[in-house]
Design a protein around this motif. Sequence first.
Motif, PDB file in Angstrom:
ATOM      1  N   ARG A 197       0.877  -1.184   0.000  1.00 32.13           N
ATOM      2  CA  ARG A 197       0.000   0.000   0.000  1.00 32.13           C
ATOM      3  C   ARG A 197       0.904   1.221   0.000  1.00 32.13           C
ATOM      4  NH1 ARG A 197      -2.712  -3.660  -0.746  1.00 32.13           N
ATOM      5  NH2 ARG A 197      -4.445  -4.541   0.438  1.00 32.13           N
ATOM      6  N   PHE A 198       0.528   2.216  -0.786  1.00 36.03           N
ATOM      7  CA  PHE A 198       1.311   3.453  -0.820  1.00 36.03           C
ATOM      8  C   PHE A 198       0.727   4.474   0.151  1.00 36.03           C
ATOM      9  CE2 PHE A 198       2.278   1.608  -4.986  1.00 36.03           C
ATOM     10  CZ  PHE A 198       3.651   1.739  -4.988  1.00 36.03           C
ATOM     11  N   ASN A 199       1.573   5.027   0.995  1.00 32.45           N
ATOM     12  CA  ASN A 199       1.158   6.076   1.916  1.00 32.45           C
ATOM     13  C   ASN A 199       2.404   6.679   2.544  1.00 32.45           C
ATOM     14  OD1 ASN A 199      -1.198   7.354   2.843  1.00 32.45           O
ATOM     15  ND2 ASN A 199      -2.100   5.373   3.402  1.00 32.45           N
ATOM     16  N   GLU A 200       2.407   7.983   2.727  1.00 32.84           N
ATOM     17  CA  GLU A 200       3.489   8.552   3.521  1.00 32.84           C
ATOM     18  C   GLU A 200       3.306   8.100   4.964  1.00 32.84           C
ATOM     19  OE1 GLU A 200       4.071  12.710   2.991  1.00 32.84           O
ATOM     20  OE2 GLU A 200       4.510  12.456   0.856  1.00 32.84           O
ATOM     21  N   LEU A 201       4.438   7.956   5.664  1.00 33.47           N
ATOM     22  CA  LEU A 201       4.385   7.393   7.017  1.00 33.47           C
ATOM     23  C   LEU A 201       3.370   8.114   7.902  1.00 33.47           C
ATOM     24  CD1 LEU A 201       7.976   6.523   8.296  1.00 33.47           C
ATOM     25  CD2 LEU A 201       5.960   5.045   8.159  1.00 33.47           C
ATOM     26  N   VAL A 202       3.407   9.449   7.901  1.00 32.71           N
ATOM     27  CA  VAL A 202       2.552  10.180   8.841  1.00 32.71           C
ATOM     28  C   VAL A 202       1.079  10.110   8.450  1.00 32.71           C
ATOM     29  CG1 VAL A 202       4.385  11.734   9.622  1.00 32.71           C
ATOM     30  CG2 VAL A 202       2.944  12.393   7.656  1.00 32.71           C
ATOM     31  N   SER A 203       0.786   9.643   7.234  1.00 30.39           N
ATOM     32  CA  SER A 203      -0.623   9.499   6.818  1.00 30.39           C
ATOM     33  C   SER A 203      -1.095   8.058   6.876  1.00 30.39           C
ATOM     34  CB  SER A 203      -0.795   9.971   5.368  1.00 30.39           C
ATOM     35  OG  SER A 203      -0.064  11.114   5.109  1.00 30.39           O
ATOM     36  N   THR A 204      -0.224   7.143   7.289  1.00 26.26           N
ATOM     37  CA  THR A 204      -0.598   5.724   7.249  1.00 26.26           C
ATOM     38  C   THR A 204      -1.485   5.369   8.441  1.00 26.26           C
ATOM     39  OG1 THR A 204       1.513   5.197   6.199  1.00 26.26           O
ATOM     40  CG2 THR A 204       0.305   3.354   7.186  1.00 26.26           C
ATOM     41  N   PRO A 205      -2.705   4.901   8.187  1.00 27.82           N
ATOM     42  CA  PRO A 205      -3.544   4.449   9.310  1.00 27.82           C
ATOM     43  C   PRO A 205      -2.908   3.244   9.997  1.00 27.82           C
ATOM     44  CG  PRO A 205      -4.820   4.633   7.260  1.00 27.82           C
ATOM     45  CD  PRO A 205      -3.373   4.764   6.887  1.00 27.82           C
ATOM     46  N   LEU A 206      -3.051   3.182  11.304  1.00 26.44           N
ATOM     47  CA  LEU A 206      -2.477   2.070  12.072  1.00 26.44           C
ATOM     48  C   LEU A 206      -2.935   0.722  11.517  1.00 26.44           C
ATOM     49  CD1 LEU A 206      -0.942   0.901  14.500  1.00 26.44           C
ATOM     50  CD2 LEU A 206      -3.008   1.281  15.882  1.00 26.44           C
ATOM     51  N   GLU A 207      -4.234   0.642  11.169  1.00 26.94           N
ATOM     52  CA  GLU A 207      -4.777  -0.636  10.681  1.00 26.94           C
ATOM     53  C   GLU A 207      -4.070  -1.067   9.400  1.00 26.94           C
ATOM     54  OE1 GLU A 207      -6.572   2.098  11.383  1.00 26.94           O
ATOM     55  OE2 GLU A 207      -7.244   1.384  13.362  1.00 26.94           O
ATOM     56  N   GLU A 208      -3.731  -0.085   8.536  1.00 28.55           N
ATOM     57  CA  GLU A 208      -3.046  -0.418   7.281  1.00 28.55           C
ATOM     58  C   GLU A 208      -1.628  -0.930   7.580  1.00 28.55           C
ATOM     59  OE1 GLU A 208      -3.464   2.252   3.813  1.00 28.55           O
ATOM     60  OE2 GLU A 208      -1.273   2.325   3.815  1.00 28.55           O
ATOM     61  N   PHE A 209      -0.950  -0.240   8.495  1.00 23.53           N
ATOM     62  CA  PHE A 209       0.410  -0.657   8.861  1.00 23.53           C
ATOM     63  C   PHE A 209       0.379  -2.093   9.397  1.00 23.53           C
ATOM     64  CE2 PHE A 209       4.572  -0.691  10.637  1.00 23.53           C
ATOM     65  CZ  PHE A 209       5.285   0.394  10.123  1.00 23.53           C
ATOM     66  N   GLN A 210      -0.593  -2.348  10.272  1.00 25.05           N
ATOM     67  CA  GLN A 210      -0.685  -3.684  10.889  1.00 25.05           C
ATOM     68  C   GLN A 210      -1.044  -4.759   9.865  1.00 25.05           C
ATOM     69  OE1 GLN A 210      -3.403  -2.499  14.018  1.00 25.05           O
ATOM     70  NE2 GLN A 210      -1.802  -2.613  15.567  1.00 25.05           N
ATOM     71  N   ALA A 211      -1.904  -4.413   8.909  1.00 27.26           N
ATOM     72  CA  ALA A 211      -2.302  -5.402   7.890  1.00 27.26           C
ATOM     73  C   ALA A 211      -1.100  -5.798   7.035  1.00 27.26           C
ATOM     74  CB  ALA A 211      -3.416  -4.824   7.013  1.00 27.26           C
ATOM     75  N   ILE A 212      -0.246  -4.833   6.718  1.00 24.10           N
ATOM     76  CA  ILE A 212       0.936  -5.133   5.899  1.00 24.10           C
ATOM     77  C   ILE A 212       1.907  -6.001   6.694  1.00 24.10           C
ATOM     78  CG2 ILE A 212       2.893  -4.103   4.673  1.00 24.10           C
ATOM     79  CD1 ILE A 212       1.040  -1.703   4.059  1.00 24.10           C
ATOM     80  N   GLY A 264      15.605   2.578   1.568  1.00 23.45           N
ATOM     81  CA  GLY A 264      14.334   3.264   1.801  1.00 23.45           C
ATOM     82  C   GLY A 264      13.765   3.855   0.525  1.00 23.45           C
ATOM     83  N   MET A 265      12.480   4.146   0.545  1.00 24.18           N
ATOM     84  CA  MET A 265      11.839   4.794  -0.602  1.00 24.18           C
ATOM     85  C   MET A 265      10.601   5.511  -0.079  1.00 24.18           C
ATOM     86  SD  MET A 265      10.888   3.013  -4.211  1.00 24.18           S
ATOM     87  CE  MET A 265       9.187   2.580  -4.062  1.00 24.18           C
ATOM     88  N   ALA A 266      10.398   6.752  -0.503  1.00 21.13           N
ATOM     89  CA  ALA A 266       9.239   7.515  -0.016  1.00 21.13           C
ATOM     90  C   ALA A 266       7.943   6.818  -0.394  1.00 21.13           C
ATOM     91  CB  ALA A 266       9.265   8.916  -0.621  1.00 21.13           C
ATOM     92  N   GLY A 267       6.984   6.812   0.526  1.00 19.60           N
ATOM     93  CA  GLY A 267       5.635   6.334   0.209  1.00 19.60           C
ATOM     94  C   GLY A 267       5.366   4.883   0.538  1.00 19.60           C
ATOM     95  N   VAL A 268       6.403   4.152   0.989  1.00 19.49           N
ATOM     96  CA  VAL A 268       6.186   2.721   1.274  1.00 19.49           C
ATOM     97  C   VAL A 268       6.731   2.352   2.655  1.00 19.49           C
ATOM     98  CG1 VAL A 268       6.122   2.001  -1.156  1.00 19.49           C
ATOM     99  CG2 VAL A 268       8.311   2.038   0.048  1.00 19.49           C
TER     100      VAL A 268
END
Length: 249
Positions: A93-108, A146-150
Amino acid sequence: MGKLDGRVVIVTGAARGQGEQEARLFAAEGARVVLADVLDGLGEALAKELGEDRASYVRLDVTREADWAAAVAHAKERFGRIDGLVNNAGILRFNELVSTPLEEFQAIIQVNQIGCFLGMKAVAPEIEAAGGGTIVNTASYTGVTGMAGVGAYAATKHAVVGLTRVAAVELAPKGIRVNAVCPGAIDTPMSNPEGVDPEATAELYRNLVPLGRIGRPEEVAALALFLTAEDSSYITGQPFVVDGGWLAG
Ligand code: NAD
């Protein structure tokens, strides 16, 4: 003679993309392949195409420990043993770190990192019982840089490299080699999500990648074959980047 004659290998995420090409190549090299995925229609069609003496599909959500136990039982029932695993299933999923919902981070984390852990936990004892073998984990270019957005994705892929190193050391005495493939940009459904023009993706990588093009899933499969076959008999615990020179530039 095939490079994998007599071997039984589980490939996760085998219904499409890199996993599909890994399954096709491994079967062509003489392996019997357990195709594991959550895309039942595609997985079953591929198993049918490869033939029942060569391939079998099993539904496996890599985040579920019970599914792993069932997949191991399925593999042993169909082919009698397991001596290889390719942990390939993954999500992005693409998202900048500060915009990433916790649920998305956990799902990945659940799919890419926990899935890899559960796979090794379930299958390594079977490989040991079969007299040794190999595990290939799928990290990424973003598992070593590293790479922005992931952010979430890169965190899990760095974790896969760490898991690979630890597993290699722990499992070496049991006759199991563990390595990781680290693909750059590869032309699969993951790189071409709905709404994105594939030609725009191709153009992006023509400019970014020193070899001047996006990679083909067959080119990752070739590396996974090398790491599964005896060709790599003295190699374990390593991440291998397959990226057309992207990281070098
Ligand atoms: P893809 O989306 O085409 O295929 C991924 C497969 O994994 C699909 O068949 C999907 O159904 C399966 N999957 C997803 N979640 C699952 C789950 N919970 N349980 C079981 N199966 C599940 O993508 P791909 O490009 O073929 O990706 C394969 C691997 O390579 C992934 O681990 C991905 O992170 C990695 N990778 C891809 C690229 C790229 O550019 N395509 C780059 C670096 C790394």
